[in-house]
Design a protein around this motif. Structure first.
Motif, PDB file in Angstrom:
ATOM      1  N   LEU A 251       0.847  -1.191   0.000  1.00  0.00           N
ATOM      2  CA  LEU A 251       0.000   0.000   0.000  1.00  0.00           C
ATOM      3  C   LEU A 251       0.879   1.237   0.000  1.00  0.00           C
ATOM      4  O   LEU A 251       1.761   1.380   0.853  1.00  0.00           O
ATOM      5  CB  LEU A 251      -0.912   0.007   1.230  1.00  0.00           C
ATOM      6  CG  LEU A 251      -1.769   1.259   1.445  1.00  0.00           C
ATOM      7  CD1 LEU A 251      -2.761   1.455   0.305  1.00  0.00           C
ATOM      8  CD2 LEU A 251      -2.491   1.203   2.790  1.00  0.00           C
ATOM      9  N   PHE A 252       0.657   2.117  -0.964  1.00  0.00           N
ATOM     10  CA  PHE A 252       1.296   3.428  -0.975  1.00  0.00           C
ATOM     11  C   PHE A 252       0.246   4.456  -0.565  1.00  0.00           C
ATOM     12  O   PHE A 252      -0.733   4.666  -1.289  1.00  0.00           O
ATOM     13  CB  PHE A 252       1.862   3.751  -2.355  1.00  0.00           C
ATOM     14  CG  PHE A 252       3.157   3.061  -2.654  1.00  0.00           C
ATOM     15  CD1 PHE A 252       4.363   3.735  -2.504  1.00  0.00           C
ATOM     16  CD2 PHE A 252       3.179   1.742  -3.065  1.00  0.00           C
ATOM     17  CE1 PHE A 252       5.573   3.099  -2.768  1.00  0.00           C
ATOM     18  CE2 PHE A 252       4.372   1.097  -3.333  1.00  0.00           C
ATOM     19  CZ  PHE A 252       5.576   1.776  -3.174  1.00  0.00           C
ATOM     20  N   LEU A 253       0.452   5.081   0.595  1.00  0.00           N
ATOM     21  CA  LEU A 253      -0.447   6.132   1.078  1.00  0.00           C
ATOM     22  C   LEU A 253       0.154   7.485   0.733  1.00  0.00           C
ATOM     23  O   LEU A 253       1.280   7.799   1.140  1.00  0.00           O
ATOM     24  CB  LEU A 253      -0.627   6.020   2.590  1.00  0.00           C
ATOM     25  CG  LEU A 253      -1.649   5.019   3.117  1.00  0.00           C
ATOM     26  CD1 LEU A 253      -1.695   5.100   4.641  1.00  0.00           C
ATOM     27  CD2 LEU A 253      -3.035   5.299   2.542  1.00  0.00           C
ATOM     28  N   SER A 254      -0.589   8.289   0.009  1.00  0.00           N
ATOM     29  CA  SER A 254      -0.118   9.595  -0.427  1.00  0.00           C
ATOM     30  C   SER A 254      -0.929  10.696   0.250  1.00  0.00           C
ATOM     31  O   SER A 254      -2.156  10.590   0.370  1.00  0.00           O
ATOM     32  CB  SER A 254      -0.247   9.707  -1.949  1.00  0.00           C
ATOM     33  OG  SER A 254      -0.011  11.028  -2.386  1.00  0.00           O
ATOM     34  N   GLY A 255      -0.258  11.757   0.710  1.00  0.00           N
ATOM     35  CA  GLY A 255      -0.973  12.914   1.222  1.00  0.00           C
ATOM     36  C   GLY A 255      -1.472  13.769   0.069  1.00  0.00           C
ATOM     37  O   GLY A 255      -0.697  14.134  -0.821  1.00  0.00           O
ATOM     38  N   LEU A 279      -3.211   4.981  -2.667  1.00  0.00           N
ATOM     39  CA  LEU A 279      -4.357   5.715  -2.136  1.00  0.00           C
ATOM     40  C   LEU A 279      -3.934   7.103  -1.666  1.00  0.00           C
ATOM     41  O   LEU A 279      -2.855   7.261  -1.094  1.00  0.00           O
ATOM     42  CB  LEU A 279      -4.987   4.954  -0.962  1.00  0.00           C
ATOM     43  CG  LEU A 279      -5.521   3.543  -1.242  1.00  0.00           C
ATOM     44  CD1 LEU A 279      -6.050   2.921   0.046  1.00  0.00           C
ATOM     45  CD2 LEU A 279      -6.602   3.587  -2.306  1.00  0.00           C
ATOM     46  N   SER A 280      -4.800   8.080  -1.904  1.00  0.00           N
ATOM     47  CA  SER A 280      -4.555   9.447  -1.460  1.00  0.00           C
ATOM     48  C   SER A 280      -5.427   9.751  -0.244  1.00  0.00           C
ATOM     49  O   SER A 280      -6.616   9.422  -0.228  1.00  0.00           O
ATOM     50  CB  SER A 280      -4.857  10.432  -2.593  1.00  0.00           C
ATOM     51  OG  SER A 280      -4.662  11.760  -2.161  1.00  0.00           O
ATOM     52  N   VAL A 281      -4.820  10.374   0.771  1.00  0.00           N
ATOM     53  CA  VAL A 281      -5.552  10.743   1.984  1.00  0.00           C
ATOM     54  C   VAL A 281      -5.923  12.225   1.894  1.00  0.00           C
ATOM     55  O   VAL A 281      -5.046  13.095   1.885  1.00  0.00           O
ATOM     56  CB  VAL A 281      -4.705  10.484   3.240  1.00  0.00           C
ATOM     57  CG1 VAL A 281      -5.472  10.884   4.500  1.00  0.00           C
ATOM     58  CG2 VAL A 281      -4.294   9.010   3.311  1.00  0.00           C
ATOM     59  N   PRO A 282      -7.212  12.551   1.813  1.00  0.00           N
ATOM     60  CA  PRO A 282      -7.639  13.949   1.657  1.00  0.00           C
ATOM     61  C   PRO A 282      -7.166  14.835   2.805  1.00  0.00           C
ATOM     62  O   PRO A 282      -7.100  14.395   3.960  1.00  0.00           O
ATOM     63  CB  PRO A 282      -9.175  13.846   1.635  1.00  0.00           C
ATOM     64  CG  PRO A 282      -9.462  12.445   1.219  1.00  0.00           C
ATOM     65  CD  PRO A 282      -8.350  11.615   1.795  1.00  0.00           C
ATOM     66  N   HIS A 286       2.600  15.823   3.980  1.00  0.00           N
ATOM     67  CA  HIS A 286       3.621  14.773   3.973  1.00  0.00           C
ATOM     68  C   HIS A 286       3.535  13.900   5.221  1.00  0.00           C
ATOM     69  O   HIS A 286       3.766  12.696   5.152  1.00  0.00           O
ATOM     70  CB  HIS A 286       5.001  15.421   3.855  1.00  0.00           C
ATOM     71  CG  HIS A 286       6.130  14.449   3.783  1.00  0.00           C
ATOM     72  ND1 HIS A 286       6.170  13.412   2.867  1.00  0.00           N
ATOM     73  CD2 HIS A 286       7.277  14.348   4.521  1.00  0.00           C
ATOM     74  CE1 HIS A 286       7.283  12.719   3.040  1.00  0.00           C
ATOM     75  NE2 HIS A 286       7.968  13.270   4.029  1.00  0.00           N
ATOM     76  N   TRP A 287       3.203  14.495   6.359  1.00  0.00           N
ATOM     77  CA  TRP A 287       3.100  13.744   7.614  1.00  0.00           C
ATOM     78  C   TRP A 287       1.655  13.283   7.802  1.00  0.00           C
ATOM     79  O   TRP A 287       0.920  13.786   8.653  1.00  0.00           O
ATOM     80  CB  TRP A 287       3.581  14.597   8.785  1.00  0.00           C
ATOM     81  CG  TRP A 287       5.068  14.770   8.801  1.00  0.00           C
ATOM     82  CD1 TRP A 287       5.992  13.957   9.388  1.00  0.00           C
ATOM     83  CD2 TRP A 287       5.832  15.831   8.204  1.00  0.00           C
ATOM     84  NE1 TRP A 287       7.267  14.432   9.191  1.00  0.00           N
ATOM     85  CE2 TRP A 287       7.210  15.577   8.469  1.00  0.00           C
ATOM     86  CE3 TRP A 287       5.491  16.967   7.459  1.00  0.00           C
ATOM     87  CZ2 TRP A 287       8.228  16.425   8.021  1.00  0.00           C
ATOM     88  CZ3 TRP A 287       6.514  17.796   7.009  1.00  0.00           C
ATOM     89  CH2 TRP A 287       7.860  17.524   7.298  1.00  0.00           C
ATOM     90  N   ILE A 288       1.261  12.302   7.010  1.00  0.00           N
ATOM     91  CA  ILE A 288      -0.136  11.843   6.990  1.00  0.00           C
ATOM     92  C   ILE A 288      -0.584  11.382   8.367  1.00  0.00           C
ATOM     93  O   ILE A 288      -1.694  11.704   8.824  1.00  0.00           O
ATOM     94  CB  ILE A 288      -0.300  10.691   5.975  1.00  0.00           C
ATOM     95  CG1 ILE A 288       0.050  11.167   4.566  1.00  0.00           C
ATOM     96  CG2 ILE A 288      -1.726  10.136   6.010  1.00  0.00           C
ATOM     97  CD1 ILE A 288       0.093  10.050   3.542  1.00  0.00           C
ATOM     98  N   HIS A 289       0.250  10.634   9.049  1.00  0.00           N
ATOM     99  CA  HIS A 289      -0.122  10.053  10.344  1.00  0.00           C
ATOM    100  C   HIS A 289      -0.314  11.129  11.417  1.00  0.00           C
ATOM    101  O   HIS A 289      -1.019  10.891  12.407  1.00  0.00           O
ATOM    102  CB  HIS A 289       0.930   9.047  10.805  1.00  0.00           C
ATOM    103  CG  HIS A 289       2.330   9.574  10.727  1.00  0.00           C
ATOM    104  ND1 HIS A 289       2.976   9.796   9.532  1.00  0.00           N
ATOM    105  CD2 HIS A 289       3.219   9.935  11.696  1.00  0.00           C
ATOM    106  CE1 HIS A 289       4.192  10.257   9.771  1.00  0.00           C
ATOM    107  NE2 HIS A 289       4.359  10.363  11.071  1.00  0.00           N
ATOM    108  N   ALA A 290       0.312  12.296  11.229  1.00  0.00           N
ATOM    109  CA  ALA A 290       0.121  13.403  12.164  1.00  0.00           C
ATOM    110  C   ALA A 290      -1.045  14.291  11.741  1.00  0.00           C
ATOM    111  O   ALA A 290      -1.816  14.768  12.577  1.00  0.00           O
ATOM    112  CB  ALA A 290       1.398  14.236  12.263  1.00  0.00           C
TER     113      ALA A 290
END
Length: 305
Positions: A251-255, A279-282, A286-290
């Motif tokens: 899985l590649f998660l993109s901001g 997948l893109s996270v709306p 860059h720091w998706i988890h934060a």
């Protein structure tokens, strides 16, 4: 509860002999021989949230300037929600792990490669952000039997030189000068003022300032090995050219607000990771988890299902 191991080092950055990990079998002979043929691994500092669950554990690798604390809350939450063991580690030259002049991805990958079987945590679900994502990709490509599935958080298997300000951040950090007599909070304020002309984003400055610490002699220093990272920045921003692909689920998660994964990268992602989902996270940078921790955890749990 978290079980911890700390890799000790002197103020000069020279690694001291660390205590041996308190649990898990020794490295199997074949694995040890494999690691010794490449860069010599260093004993990483880690925190392990143990459980009796037999599913592959979740292993988190942080990004540049980060530490294992970046994933501590998320790791604890995912352990409670999935029941799986969770391991979070400090990369070499970061957090409480030893300093080393070698910050190549081959070296950082060798560190994780040595640690996983030592703790009995292979194969695992390897989750890496940015620099940690590249380290995770290298390990999955070179030792796929250690990685049951892979999650790369806002980074692709391509150079990131054109979109990175990391080198200028390091130069600014190196130039910071703080008087001895200040408290840590006062020192952070002084450092913040000195960083601000170069590091414009206040949230990025606050992230960098998590690395400021007071040494036993009263002087302030950076927890990350600024000199080594500066010397090796070209390698950190690059990505080795590899031919073998990783066959496992990826899985590649993109901001959505980030430029680190571009549509032009998709063909190389698919070449090296043929089972990759992208997948893109709306509303995430860059720091998706934060930025979007709930969305991040939901994406991880769906990928595990």
């Amino acid at each position: 509860m978290w079980r911890c191991s700390r890799a000790w080092r002197g103020l000069s950055g020279v690694a001291l002999k660390p205590p041996l990990p308190s649990r898990g079998p020794g490295l199997p002979g074949a694995s040890a021989a494999h690691v010794s043929s490449g860069p010599r691994p260093v004993p990483l500092s880690y925190r392990l949230l143990d459980s009796e669950d037999t599913h592959p554990p979740l292993v988190f690798l942080h990004g540049l300037f980060g530490s294992k604390t970046n994933f501590q809350t998320i790791g604890k939450t995912l352990q409670q929600q999935t029941g799986r063991k969770v391991l979070i580690v400090d990369a070499r030259n970061h957090g409480e792990s030893p300093h080393s002049p070698d910050s190549s991805y081959e070296a950082m990958s060798a560190d994780v490669e040595a640690l996983l079987p030592q703790l009995g945590l292979a194969p695992c679900v390897l989750i890496g952000h940015s620099m940690g994502g590249k380290t995770a990709m290298i390990l999955a490509l070179q030792r796929p039997e250690l990685v049951e599935r892979l999650i790369s958080v806002d980074v692709s298997p391509l150079p990131t030189t054109a979109i990175s300000d990391f080198s200028s951040h390091l130069v600014a950090m190196k130039s910071v000068q703080i008087p001895k007599e200040l408290s840590l909070s006062q020192a952070r304020k002084v450092a913040d003022e000195q960083l601000s002309p170069v590091v414009k984003d206040p949230s990025v400055r606050q992230f960098l300032l998590t690395n400021l610490m007071e040494a036993s002699n009263g002087q302030f220093m950076w927890r990350v090995n600024v000199e080594a990272l500066l010397q090796q920045m070209d390698k950190i921003l690059d990505f080795p050219v590899l031919q073998k692909s990783y066959p496992g689920p990826t899985l590649f998660l993109s901001g959505a607000k980030s430029k680190f994964i571009q549509p032009s990268h998709f063909s190389e992602i698919k070449r090296l990771f043929p089972q990759a989902q992208i997948l893109s996270v709306p509303e995430a940078g860059h720091w998706i988890h934060a930025d979007k921790p709930q969305d991040f955890m939901s994406s991880v749990k769906r990928f595990l299902a």
